[in-house]
Write a protein that holds these residues in place. Structure first.
Motif, short mmCIF file in Angstrom:
data_model
loop_
_atom_site.label_atom_id
_atom_site.label_comp_id
_atom_site.label_asym_id
_atom_site.label_seq_id
_atom_site.Cartn_x
_atom_site.Cartn_y
_atom_site.Cartn_z
N SER A 241 -0.84 41.09 101.33
CA SER A 241 -1.42 42.39 101.00
C SER A 241 -1.04 43.38 102.08
CB SER A 241 -2.94 42.30 100.88
OG SER A 241 -3.54 41.99 102.13
N GLY A 245 1.71 50.13 99.73
CA GLY A 245 2.47 49.40 98.73
C GLY A 245 3.95 49.70 98.74
N ASP A 276 1.42 36.48 94.64
CA ASP A 276 1.41 37.93 94.42
C ASP A 276 1.38 38.63 95.76
OD1 ASP A 276 1.48 40.29 93.03
OD2 ASP A 276 -0.19 39.78 91.72
N CYS A 277 1.75 39.91 95.75
CA CYS A 277 1.60 40.78 96.91
C CYS A 277 0.88 42.03 96.42
CB CYS A 277 2.96 41.13 97.52
SG CYS A 277 3.75 39.75 98.38
N LEU A 278 -0.29 42.29 96.98
CA LEU A 278 -1.19 43.32 96.47
C LEU A 278 -1.31 44.47 97.45
CD1 LEU A 278 -3.99 40.86 95.29
CD2 LEU A 278 -2.06 41.73 93.95
N THR A 279 -1.63 45.66 96.91
CA THR A 279 -1.81 46.84 97.74
C THR A 279 -3.29 47.12 97.90
OG1 THR A 279 0.28 47.78 96.97
CG2 THR A 279 -1.30 49.29 97.97
N TYR A 280 -3.79 46.92 99.10
CA TYR A 280 -5.18 47.30 99.43
C TYR A 280 -5.36 47.26 100.94
CZ TYR A 280 -6.05 42.18 99.57
OH TYR A 280 -6.00 40.83 99.82
#
Length: 486
Positions: A241, A245, A276-280
């Motif tokens: 994460s 992003g 997964d690679c998440l944006t937060y």
């Protein structure tokens, strides 16, 4: 137990023992270090069985080759005397094709001495065929020299034969993992950025997380994914994460819409292992349950190429809205393409403390946290490593440090000793790191970005020169030598 001699790289010497120990922990075998000086080009270890050596050769990126050790001495006289009393070790290989090799650690042995040295082992009475190409067995003589720069032929001739110690053994194999940093070289990667970790260092870091098939490894500051490629290579499932992003996605190439991180993962054949690679913002994480991640591995941003940020506004700035802003056409600002939420700096001392607390909550019992801590050489103290109940630091000797002179990156490896998850971290600023409170000791990495920009001037001098709470004056630009600037 049998002893083995490792021909080992002189790069990253402070990482070599932790790297070997991590391999032994992944495959659950004991390793005993025999060499008194563990930082030479040759390292003698004791293992229960040869299978364990092959695990090291397959996984350790610093090991060049390994031999089963039969004899050693300060001189050839001592070596031969010991070997003559141990000839029974050669019985399984008496009728095998073979060859002898003479290698020097930190020195290239003169050709004219090779034949003479090899012939001195005639008493071994090996009956097999001498075969210089692809023999069944290779017997190796190692001469261990002190490090010395000898660029001229005269200097090489002068030091030839003046070794510290000499060893004799049978070649078990060559390091297979040694080539991995080249295969994963950043410049040949399908996607990378100016914050991408050097591939060799990425593998050394990943080794400390003990990656293996079926494990889950998480990077909360994933950037361009350097930590994940090495972890996935060993079969672990990985996820990441990041607050930005754009680093995860990269720029699209032609009709390619796949995120940059996944393009590089596909290049290495590990895309299926990327969950997964998440944006937060990690301080506003959507994760609601702890105790399920096997390892956290990360290189937190500390301001040399990019500074750490968290959602919010800088102190003294406009307050955040309670409701999203709406344009006259009824469109919400946060739904616009390219929207970037307001952010404020994330003090490194707070970040590292929060990171350890996050690991305390998120890891399984026995899980590991591996991260780089930038340290100012003159200010670093062991108490600078955040202390959280239920987490302990795993340290070998003085620790693994990538030294850059006035500062360095210290590899911190911690293990979760707690059996429960505990409460999730609150990610509040920690009062003990507020310079206005004048604590007895600020960690050496506190205000690291500002100190880097000012050339690591004395902390006492800079603090006395500015009113409490006032940041020091920064020089306008500092070049990093590779085109990057802060």
């Amino acid at each position: 137990m049998p002893q083995y001699i490792l021909r080992i790289s002189l790069d990253h010497t402070s990482f070599r023992i932790p790297s070997l120990l991590s391999v032994s922990q992944v495959f659950n075998f004991a390793i005993r270090f025999i060499s008194k000086d563990k930082y030479r080009g040759l390292l003698v270890i004791e293992l229960e069985k040869e299978e364990d050596v092959h695990h090291i050769l397959a996984r350790d990126t610093l090991v060049l080759s390994a031999c089963e050790l039969y004899a050693s001495g300060d001189t050839y006289e001592e070596l031969h005397e010991q070997m003559k009393g141990n000839l029974k070790v050669l019985e399984p290989y008496l009728h095998s094709s073979f060859k002898f090799t003479l290698e020097g650690a930190n020195h290239r042995v003169l050709d004219k001495r090779v034949t003479e040295t090899v012939e001195s082992f005639a008493y071994t009475e090996l009956k097999g065929k001498i075969q210089m190409k692809d023999p069944e067995e290779e017997f190796v003589i190692f001469e261990d020299y002190d490090w010395e720069v000898a660029h001229t032929v005269e200097a090489r001739i002068k030091r030839d034969g003046k070794f510290r110690h000499v060893y004799f053994g049978r070649r078990v194999g060559f390091g297979k993992a040694r080539l991995l940093p080249t295969v994963h070289d950043v410049k040949a990667r399908a996607y990378y950025g100016n914050t991408s970790m050097d591939s060799h260092m990425g593998f050394l870091m990943a080794g400390q997380a003990l990656p293996a098939p079926g494990k889950i490894i998480y990077d909360p500051f994933v950037g361009t994914g350097s930590m994940l490629y090495a972890s996935a290579h060993w079969g672990a499932y990985v996820m990441g994460s990041d607050i930005d992003g754009r680093q995860i996605r990269g720029k699209a190439k032609g009709k390619e819409v796949k995120p940059g991180i996944l393009r590089a993962a596909a290049q290495y054949g590990t895309e299926d292992l990327f969950l997964d690679c998440l944006t937060y913002d990690v301080t506003k994480s959507p994760i609601r349950r702890g105790g399920w991640v096997d390892a956290i591995i990360t290189d937190p941003p500390y301001g040399v190429r990019a500074g750490a940020k968290r959602l919010g506004r800088k102190e003294g700035g406009r307050p955040l809205r309670d409701e999203p802003y709406m344009f006259p056409d009824g469109t919400y600002s946060h739904l616009m393409p390219g929207y970037l939420p307001p952010s404020r700096p994330y003090e490194l001392a707070n970040l590292t403390k929060d990171l350890v607390q996050l690991a305390r909550w998120l890891l399984v019992p026995g899980g590991r946290l591996v991260f780089f801590l930038p340290t100012v050489t003159e200010d670093y103290q062991e108490v600078d490593v955040p202390v959280v109940e239920g987490m302990r630091e795993l340290k070998v000797g003085e620790g693994s440090v990538q030294d850059f002179g006035k500062w360095g990156r210290r590899l911190i490896t911690m293990e979760k000793t707690a059996q429960d998850d505990g409460p999730p971290p609150t990610f509040e600023d920690h009062e003990e790191f507020d310079i206005r409170n004048q604590p007895d000791h600020l960690p050496g990495h506190h205000g690291f970005r500002d100190r880097y920009a000012t050339g690591f001037s004395s902390r006492k001098k800079s603090e006395n020169a500015s009113p409490a709470g006032t940041p020091p004056v920064l020089e306008p630009v500092v070049s990093l030598g590779s085109g990057d600037k802060v």
